[in-house]
Design a protein around this motif. Sequence first.
Motif, PDB file in Angstrom:
ATOM      1  N   PRO A   3      27.236  36.995  53.514  1.00 50.97           N
ATOM      2  CA  PRO A   3      28.096  37.364  52.074  1.00 50.97           C
ATOM      3  C   PRO A   3      27.162  37.339  50.940  1.00 50.97           C
ATOM      4  O   PRO A   3      27.317  37.850  49.998  1.00 50.97           O
ATOM      5  CB  PRO A   3      29.075  36.548  52.172  1.00 50.97           C
ATOM      6  N   ALA A   6      25.518  40.299  49.097  1.00 56.06           N
ATOM      7  CA  ALA A   6      26.346  41.357  48.403  1.00 56.06           C
ATOM      8  C   ALA A   6      25.846  41.025  46.662  1.00 56.06           C
ATOM      9  O   ALA A   6      25.817  40.022  46.138  1.00 56.06           O
ATOM     10  CB  ALA A   6      27.703  41.049  48.568  1.00 56.06           C
ATOM     11  N   GLY A   7      25.339  42.235  46.135  1.00 54.18           N
ATOM     12  CA  GLY A   7      25.146  42.230  44.828  1.00 54.18           C
ATOM     13  C   GLY A   7      23.515  41.864  44.618  1.00 54.18           C
ATOM     14  O   GLY A   7      23.029  41.774  43.544  1.00 54.18           O
ATOM     15  N   GLU A  29      24.968  48.108  53.538  1.00 56.10           N
ATOM     16  CA  GLU A  29      26.323  47.784  54.204  1.00 56.10           C
ATOM     17  C   GLU A  29      26.585  46.269  53.847  1.00 56.10           C
ATOM     18  O   GLU A  29      28.054  45.995  53.809  1.00 56.10           O
ATOM     19  CB  GLU A  29      26.048  47.812  55.749  1.00 56.10           C
ATOM     20  N   ALA A  30      25.659  45.436  53.566  1.00 55.67           N
ATOM     21  CA  ALA A  30      25.728  43.925  53.401  1.00 55.67           C
ATOM     22  C   ALA A  30      26.153  44.029  51.790  1.00 55.67           C
ATOM     23  O   ALA A  30      26.321  42.988  51.546  1.00 55.67           O
ATOM     24  CB  ALA A  30      24.275  43.320  53.565  1.00 55.67           C
ATOM     25  N   GLY A  31      26.126  45.038  50.927  1.00 54.16           N
ATOM     26  CA  GLY A  31      26.624  44.939  49.851  1.00 54.16           C
ATOM     27  C   GLY A  31      25.533  44.840  48.657  1.00 54.16           C
ATOM     28  O   GLY A  31      25.817  44.885  47.617  1.00 54.16           O
TER      29      GLY A  31
END
Length: 262
Positions: A3, A6-7, A29-31
């Motif tokens: 997580p 992401a970003g 896909e992981a952000g």
Amino acid sequence: MYPELAGRVVLITGGASGIGLAAAQALAEAGAGVVIADLHADAARDAARALGDAHLGLGGDVADEAAVQRIAEQALARHGRIDVLINSAGIPDSFLPTLEQQVGDFRRLVDVHLTGTYMMCKAVAPAMLRQRRGSIINLSSIAGVMGLARRNAYSAAKAGIGMLTRTLGCEWAAQGVRVNAIAPGYMLTPFAQRLIDEGKLDAARIRRRTPAGRLGTARHIADAMLFLASDRAEFITGVTLPVDGGYTAWGAASDAYGGPLD
Ligand SMILES: NC(=O)c1ccc[n+]([C@@H]2O[C@H](COP(=O)([O-])OP(=O)(O)OC[C@H]3O[C@@H](n4cnc5c(N)ncnc54)[C@H](O)[C@@H]3O)[C@@H](O)[C@H]2O)c1
């Protein structure tokens, strides 16, 4: 699975095809926000557009110092930071016997792979060192750790990338910037498919020589990159990780795989 990605901002050279493209897809896909830089500007822009609005495609030759600087500046102008750099731009060598090779081809190959990787690391490092966080992932190869006849330039460049990974990993570890490499075995990408089609690689022979009995995929490499980019790898730096179905582990005189080749 990760997580924290992401970003984060990821810059990928050679991201319009093969391993770089699979990495771009996996990280998007992981952000993560992905910047794809490739010799083929249109392909880079198309690949970024296919990932979505948050992503950027840029043209540029990693062997050209001014282009490398421009790529890093454009990525920073768009996102203000770079958290992950993946150096996947690459070209195959000639496979000719040494006495028939051109010195110009040798130089170009070393320029793209080794000098290109060095210059990209150097251009992106100031931002990562300021942030006190960064993960750089370079592309070595089984050719960088084993001797393959006729593959002088490619093998020397890939072995050089292994040492560059160690030296930079040591230099920047205390400032939170990790530098690792992946040494893929034979992965079925456009790069490898071309060599098979041209008769330079024998896919059946490679499968027999590989304990896993098959060629890998770009996604296998992307999965290892996700891990190395993530905080789960925070104490790992300076290593070259083989992702090769056991190819470099095998040392016996016989075939490594005796199963069916369907
Ligand atoms: N596919 C394999 O089996 C394999 C095995 C070991 C190592 N590798 C390494 O992995 C990396 C990626 O290989 P791939 O199989 O995805 O190849 P690929 O040909 O599918 O993709 C390489 C990308 O790099 C780009 N590129 C080439 N020269 C460039 C330059 N000077 N500047 C910017 N971009 C450039 C190409 O346009 C292409 O989009 C390469 O470094 C290759 O040596 C691949």
